[in-house]
Design a protein around this motif. Structure first.
Motif, mmCIF file in Angstrom:
data_model
loop_
_atom_site.group_PDB
_atom_site.id
_atom_site.type_symbol
_atom_site.label_atom_id
_atom_site.label_comp_id
_atom_site.label_asym_id
_atom_site.label_seq_id
_atom_site.Cartn_x
_atom_site.Cartn_y
_atom_site.Cartn_z
ATOM 1 N N HIS A 131 -43.776 6.144 -44.597
ATOM 2 C CA HIS A 131 -43.287 5.924 -43.363
ATOM 3 C C HIS A 131 -44.420 6.485 -42.240
ATOM 4 O O HIS A 131 -45.061 7.635 -42.553
ATOM 5 N N ARG A 150 -39.874 9.737 -52.167
ATOM 6 C CA ARG A 150 -40.232 8.439 -51.838
ATOM 7 C C ARG A 150 -40.735 7.804 -53.412
ATOM 8 O O ARG A 150 -40.944 6.670 -53.668
ATOM 9 N N SER A 155 -36.146 2.749 -53.022
ATOM 10 C CA SER A 155 -34.881 2.411 -52.243
ATOM 11 C C SER A 155 -33.644 2.454 -52.847
ATOM 12 O O SER A 155 -32.392 1.977 -52.180
ATOM 13 N N ASP A 194 -37.377 8.585 -43.564
ATOM 14 C CA ASP A 194 -36.640 7.915 -44.722
ATOM 15 C C ASP A 194 -35.335 8.290 -45.429
ATOM 16 O O ASP A 194 -34.564 7.873 -45.656
ATOM 17 N N TYR A 195 -35.647 9.909 -45.794
ATOM 18 C CA TYR A 195 -34.560 10.402 -46.276
ATOM 19 C C TYR A 195 -33.890 11.549 -45.604
ATOM 20 O O TYR A 195 -34.498 12.315 -44.946
ATOM 21 N N ASN A 210 -31.321 8.141 -48.969
ATOM 22 C CA ASN A 210 -31.811 7.091 -48.182
ATOM 23 C C ASN A 210 -31.258 6.689 -46.792
ATOM 24 O O ASN A 210 -30.160 6.245 -46.764
#
Length: 212
Positions: A131, A150, A155, A194-195, A210
């Protein structure tokens, strides 16, 4: 301070961008250090360019040891019951062009040649994308913590890992008590890209959820 890994991440991102656009790619990449510094969210003053050159020199001296070897076409070599250990530099060569040809002259461009192993990994789509806000994380330990989900979560909806195991994965040399404070702080501010991070006091577990 620019981190040595930032240069490699930038180079990989540029090559992946060309691949995604169907452009021809090569192990040798020429770029503007100013664009790199802006890409990794750093300053563009004289000291920042000096830090870039220093990081490039250190990266040139970084040697990786691996037992995974690839053919020139990117496919893996099968060795059966034998193991092939390879040693290689992440960056094989580098050149920095300065204005007026002097050591203190303004840097015009830089050129690096990444190793064939790294290049083949990119072409085989074995390199994870990051990211953009990854570069806004100022603390190396926060960057490393982000890299764990990651890699292991990707995903998927979530990833749970024990605190002690997570510390070992980061490679950080700090007491578990201090690392627990780092994770609690991450969970409280929840600023990882992202998380989302949460910490389970019962069981000493870290959960990455996620955001996407």
């Amino acid at each position: 301070q620019i981190y040595d890994k930032d240069i490699l991440i930038y180079a990989v991102s540029q090559i992946m961008h060309k691949l995604n656009n169907g452009e021809k790619v090569d192990r040798r990449l020429r770029f503007s250090p100013r664009e790199l510094l802006m890409f990794v969210n750093r300053g563009t003053g004289g000291k920042d360019y000096d830090a870039f050159v220093e990081a490039l020199e250190r990266l040139m001296g970084t040697v990786i040891k691996t037992n995974i070897t690839t053919h020139s076409d990117g496919s893996a070599i099968t060795l059966g019951d034998e193991e092939d250990t390879g040693l290689f530099h992440l960056v094989e060569s580098a050149q920095v062009r300065r204005k007026n040809g002097t050591e203190n002259g303004r840097i015009l461009w830089a050129e690096i040649q990444i190793s064939e192993w790294v290049f083949n990994s990119i072409r085989r789509n074995k390199v994870l994308t990051l990211h953009r806000d990854y570069f806004r994380l100022r603390k190396p330990i926060e960057r490393r913590v982000y890299e764990i989900p990651r890699k292991f979560c990707g995903s998927h909806p979530s990833h749970k890992v024990g605190l002690e195991k997570l510390l070992k994965r980061t490679g950080a040399r700090m007491p578990l008590k201090r690392f627990r404070h780092v994770i609690r702080d991450l969970a409280r501010h929840d600023h990882l890209p992202d998380y989302s991070v949460s910490f389970e006091e019962d069981g000493d577990n870290v959960v990455f959820t996620n955001r996407g």
